[in-house]
Write an enzyme that holds these catalytic residues in place. Structure first.
Site, short mmCIF file in Angstrom:
data_model
loop_
_atom_site.label_atom_id
_atom_site.label_comp_id
_atom_site.label_asym_id
_atom_site.label_seq_id
_atom_site.Cartn_x
_atom_site.Cartn_y
_atom_site.Cartn_z
N LYS A 215 0.84 -1.20 0.00
CA LYS A 215 0.00 0.00 0.00
C LYS A 215 0.88 1.25 0.00
CE LYS A 215 -3.50 2.36 2.71
NZ LYS A 215 -4.46 2.32 3.81
N GLU A 221 10.62 -4.60 4.39
CA GLU A 221 10.73 -6.02 4.02
C GLU A 221 10.35 -6.22 2.55
OE1 GLU A 221 9.08 -4.69 6.49
OE2 GLU A 221 9.30 -5.83 8.36
N GLY A 277 -4.84 -1.71 4.94
CA GLY A 277 -4.04 -2.83 4.45
C GLY A 277 -4.66 -4.18 4.77
N ARG A 278 -5.14 -4.34 6.00
CA ARG A 278 -5.68 -5.64 6.42
C ARG A 278 -7.10 -5.88 5.89
NH1 ARG A 278 -4.48 -2.22 10.34
NH2 ARG A 278 -6.08 -1.33 11.71
N GLU A 363 -4.60 -6.20 14.91
CA GLU A 363 -4.09 -4.90 14.46
C GLU A 363 -5.22 -3.86 14.49
OE1 GLU A 363 -2.38 -4.01 10.38
OE2 GLU A 363 -0.49 -4.29 11.43
N HIS A 394 -4.74 -32.86 18.57
CA HIS A 394 -3.63 -33.70 19.03
C HIS A 394 -2.48 -32.85 19.55
CE1 HIS A 394 -5.61 -37.25 17.43
NE2 HIS A 394 -6.04 -36.41 16.49
N LYS A 523 9.38 -0.11 13.92
CA LYS A 523 9.99 0.13 12.60
C LYS A 523 11.08 1.19 12.72
CE LYS A 523 5.74 -0.69 9.97
NZ LYS A 523 4.78 -0.14 9.04
O1 F6P Z 1 3.37 -2.55 9.71
C1 F6P Z 1 2.06 -2.91 9.63
C2 F6P Z 1 1.52 -2.67 8.25
O2 F6P Z 1 1.44 -1.32 8.00
C3 F6P Z 1 0.16 -3.34 8.05
O3 F6P Z 1 -0.88 -2.57 8.52
C4 F6P Z 1 0.17 -3.55 6.58
O4 F6P Z 1 -0.81 -4.48 6.18
C5 F6P Z 1 1.58 -4.01 6.35
O5 F6P Z 1 2.35 -3.27 7.27
C6 F6P Z 1 2.11 -3.85 4.97
O6 F6P Z 1 2.05 -2.53 4.55
P1 F6P Z 1 2.21 -2.12 3.02
O7 F6P Z 1 1.11 -2.76 2.26
O8 F6P Z 1 2.15 -0.64 3.00
O9 F6P Z 1 3.54 -2.65 2.55
#
Ligand code: F6P
Length: 558
Positions: A215, A221, A277-278, A363, A394, A523
């Site tokens: 987003k 990452e 995002g979620r 979240e 189990h 972060k």
């Molecule tokens: O760090 C949390 C977050 O911002 C989530 O809310 C989001 O889904 C995820 O990181 C990834 O964010 P992006 O889609 O901006 O890479």
């Protein structure tokens, strides 16, 4: 409840409200009630506390509730203005107040033809244009018309994203794999290079397409994995910089960053800041899903979610699945003191649902300050956890059956499990699904245990020794959610149901469920520490533990 570090001195007064106090009094009456007695008193209990929506059954009768409980809970929901907030969300109001944003993921699956207004503009033309773009692209790739740099069609898709840009599409692809018909789709989220390297080792650059899904397009990452993938791609013989366009597409709200990364905006799929995002799997973030199962099936998924939106919008509270689930969760969390809730899918294809709901729920509602900046004096979001039910039996079910914690559970299964197609397996799976909720509720009293041991020929002395260990009280609540079968449509409805459950709980607790400030500090500190690791020296002030860890890395890395 966390108490050592109170951040705001202004306290929310929710617990003083008459609606809350009614529930406190009612809880006093209910806390020692056993569900088995409720079933004995009311043989109609299953009918009274279950409902159906488009082939989805919700049986919530195995809860420590009576119709009075539900009345009190619905009264509470009315007092917290759930209806008004629901309207506000669906009509583009400023629901995400700390970021000044609307919350309109429901518009992404709006199949009604009706406009959805946001800041005086109908968002639907843009939503539909992106869906058209997705269709054109997915048809192209799936038909083999889209060619890689050597003229071969694409066979493998790698979605690079994390959090909402990974968990939703990943879960959906696993859930809907019986509908896949060609392309292989993989997900890389972790910055631990093991995941990416292992995946790249199995892929051919000529036939691999990367989707960079972010987003913000600033997530460390994702951008690191995307850069490494691009380098891997460009390192192959005969690959030219201009070939990147044939193998990399982006999904983002941030055009500038996408361009800066080197992806042509023509190959960019857009969405908007009013999609959290979620909550984004319904947007272009779902591109990997559409590539996997085709655009028609993707639309089916949107249709299913839209049908649930309509149900949530229009049904009265007492026949409204998301509202019922939310309020039962409130009942256990705020009045029985439950701290967690387990998601137990009896469907291998839904195995990523618990991980997805961990983000969606925790979240969203893992907050201790309400939307007006006041410290909450009540507990809010629960720990959401779970795993495939049958495997859990189990492993961790012992604690559900005999531990000291009250852990409400959601059991999820399909009657017709499309991929569980080996003789007998389906019945074994279903029998365990049904038996577990029964066992959790019933438990086993001393009389029954004694009789069972006596019938097994065990002598009296041994029976008395075993008795306390083999007896348990039961009364562990569960919801059973049964789909006719897991299809794109029912899957869409199921996920939308949970989204709205989370929304209702956020409204009850007066939270903003759509920001996530809590993740920012980690972060920021990681950026500082990265600096230190790269330079090999401490640059910032730290506590002795953090400093000790840094020194440990400095001294021992090879
Ligand atoms: O760090 C949390 C977050 O911002 C989530 O809310 C989001 O889904 C995820 O990181 C990834 O964010 P992006 O889609 O901006 O890479």
């Amino acid at each position: 409840m966390r108490s050592a570090r109170v951040i705001s001195n202004i306290k929310s007064s929710l617990v003083q409200t008459p609606a809350w106090q009614r529930l406190v009094v009612h809880h006093n009456d209910m806390q020692r009630v056993h569900m088995m007695d409720l079933f004995k008193k009311n043989p109609n209990r299953f009918n009274d506390f279950s409902l159906q929506f488009e082939g989805i059954l919700l049986d919530y009768s195995k809860n420590i509730i009576t119709s009075k409980t539900m009345d009190h809970l619905f009264y509470f929901a009315r007092k917290q203005r759930v209806k008004e907030w629901r309207h506000k969300m669906f009509t583009g109001g400023n629901v995400n107040n700390t970021e000044g944003r609307a919350v309109l993921h429901t518009a992404l699956r709006n199949r009604s033809g009706q406009p959805v207004m946001h800041n005086g503009k109908d968002v639907m033309p843009d939503v539909l244009a992106q869906l058209d773009k997705m269709r054109a692209f997915t048809d192209n790739v799936r038909s083999g018309e889209w060619k890689g740099y050597t003229g071969k069609p694409i066979t493998n898709i790698i979605n690079i994203g994390i959090g909402g840009s990974d968990l939703g599409p990943n879960m959906a692809c696993r859930a809907l794999c019986p509908f896949a018909d060609g392309l292989r789709v993989h997900f890389v989220s972790n910055v631990d290079a093991t995941q990416l390297s292992n995946r790249l080792a199995k892929c051919n650059p000529e036939t691999t397409l990367f989707i960079v899904a972010s987003k913000t397009f600033t997530t460390q990452e994702t951008i690191t994995n995307a850069e490494s993938s691009k380098n891997w791609f460009l390192a192959h013989p005969d690959v030219k910089q201009s070939d990147v366009a044939k193998h990399f597409v982006a999904i983002s709200t941030n055009k500038e960053k996408v361009e800066a990364f080197g992806i042509d905006p023509v190959n960019m799929f857009e969405f908007w800041d009013w999609v959290g995002g979620r909550y984004s799997l319904w947007s272009t973030i779902g591109l990997s899903i559409a590539l996997y199962i085709g655009m028609d099936q993707f639309i089916e998924m949107l249709e299913g979610a839209h049908a649930m939106d309509e149900h949530f919008l229009n049904e009265p509270f007492d026949t409204n699945m998301p509202v019922i689930l939310a309020m039962i969760g409130i009942w256990y969390g705020n009045f029985f003191g439950a701290e967690s809730s387990a998601i137990l899918p009896y469907d291998h294809n839904l195995r990523l649902l618990p991980a997805y709901l961990e983000q969606a729920d925790m979240e969203s509602n893992g907050k201790s300050v309400d939307r007006d900046g006041r410290q909450t004096t009540y507990s809010t979001g629960k720990i959401i956890w779970g795993a495939e039910g049958i495997n859990g039996q189990h492993a961790f079910y012992q604690l559900l059956h005999q531990g000291t914690l009250l852990i409400p559970t959601d059991f999820i299964a399909s009657v017709n499990n499309k991929s569980c197609n080996l003789e007998n397996h389906g019945n074994i799976l279903a029998s365990n699904f049904i038996a577990q909720t029964e066992a959790l509720m019933r438990g086993r009293d001393a009389k029954e245990t004694r009789l069972q041991l006596r019938n097994a020929g065990i002598d009296m002395k041994e029976i008395e020794m075993h008795l306390p260990h083999m007896t348990f009280q039961g009364n562990q609540p569960s919801n059973s959610i049964v789909l006719d079968s897991l299809t794109p449509r029912s899957f869409g409805s199921l996920i939308a149901m949970y989204e709205h459950k989370i929304f209702v709980q956020g409204i009850i607790w007066n939270l903003n469920s759509y920001d996530q400030w809590g993740v920012e500090l980690g972060k920021k500190l990681a950026r500082n520490i990265l600096d230190e690791l790269e330079k090999g020296e401490t640059l910032y002030e730290h506590d002795s533990s953090t400093e000790g860890l840094l020194q440990w890395f400095f001294n021992r890395r090879k």
